[in-house]
Design an enzyme around this catalytic site. Sequence first.
Site: not given
Ligand code: AMP
Length: 330
Positions: A112, A195, A198
């Site tokens: 961060k 991957k 967001k």
């Molecule tokens: P985030 O959107 O980064 O806050 O992720 C929230 C949850 O979604 C986390 O537990 C990640 O492991 C899962 N996650 C986010 N992006 C992916 C992805 N591309 N494939 C699988 N799991 C994901």
Amino acid sequence: MKETVLSGIRPTGNLHLGNYYGAIQNFIRMQHEYNCYFFVADWHSLTTHPHPGDLHGNVKTVLSEYLACGIDPEIATLYIQSDIKEIAELYLLMNMNSYIGELERTTSFKEKVRKQPDNVNAGLLTYPVLMTTDIIIHKANKVPVGKDQEQNIEMARRFARRFNTIYETDYFPEPEGFSFSKNLIKIPGLDGSGKMGKSEGNAINLADDPKTIHKKVMGAVTDAGPTEMNQTPPEAIENLFQLMEVASEPETVVFFREQYAKCAIRYGDLKKQLSADITKLTEPIRERILEIQSDDAYLAKVVNMGAEKARISAAATLKDVREIIGFRTF
Ligand code: AMP
């Protein structure tokens, strides 16, 4: 007795297919097998200074989207972090036994500092303490985490253990990181990268309408096509096959993989099929999102019910902790 699982939800942006397959589907299964607490981490989100006009909307979006996916507020405890003032008090208490040096050394903090050098606030530094508090306030045993969160769980274990040592008690269980399935699913992005994320601009959101999905999928990165029989697809193409594997029928995946192997693939056809299959999958969720988002009375009922349930557990812990630390009433 069922073990207690806790997971935080960051109120930042819309949920995408990666979140759905990587996390939410597991939560939906978990809620039946464990005593689950899911909370929207709105206090945590303040470390990046959201605009006051956005905060409520962000919380409402994730809440509606989780509910639309199938989190059942009657079964799991679904609540907003800032509704539970006990968390703030326990956080204050836990901060007294957390040391600046160890907090400065955490990978997430160092990252961060690199990413937002103009906003290295104290909340970022003590993020692992707040995260620990979120977990131990319900005496949770299990916290679903990805690889990048392992160190934070390690900190939570350390802080819980330290509390127990200082006050000569075994009050807090040491939480464990936990992954529901052995093979962690990783949903790839549409831009040829590994991957879906967001902030990557490569995601299909659960709330996207069919037109948007079509546009995004048709714009996915491809190449000029295979030049040799049975060649291994490059990452961008393999990503599309992997998306098909979650969204399409097995025969469809086999068909397009065969077309690729025979050098007969038409990416336009593959994308049209993929877009149709993703739409079929997300459309009922999108409809529920719209329905829930427009039902403020229902959302109010859900968050009040969640807060009530979470507060009972949090207040009981805090009462014990105050006693253990030595606070006495006059
Ligand atoms: P985030 O959107 O980064 O806050 O992720 C929230 C949850 O979604 C986390 O537990 C990640 O492991 C899962 N996650 C986010 N992006 C992916 C992805 N591309 N494939 C699988 N799991 C994901």
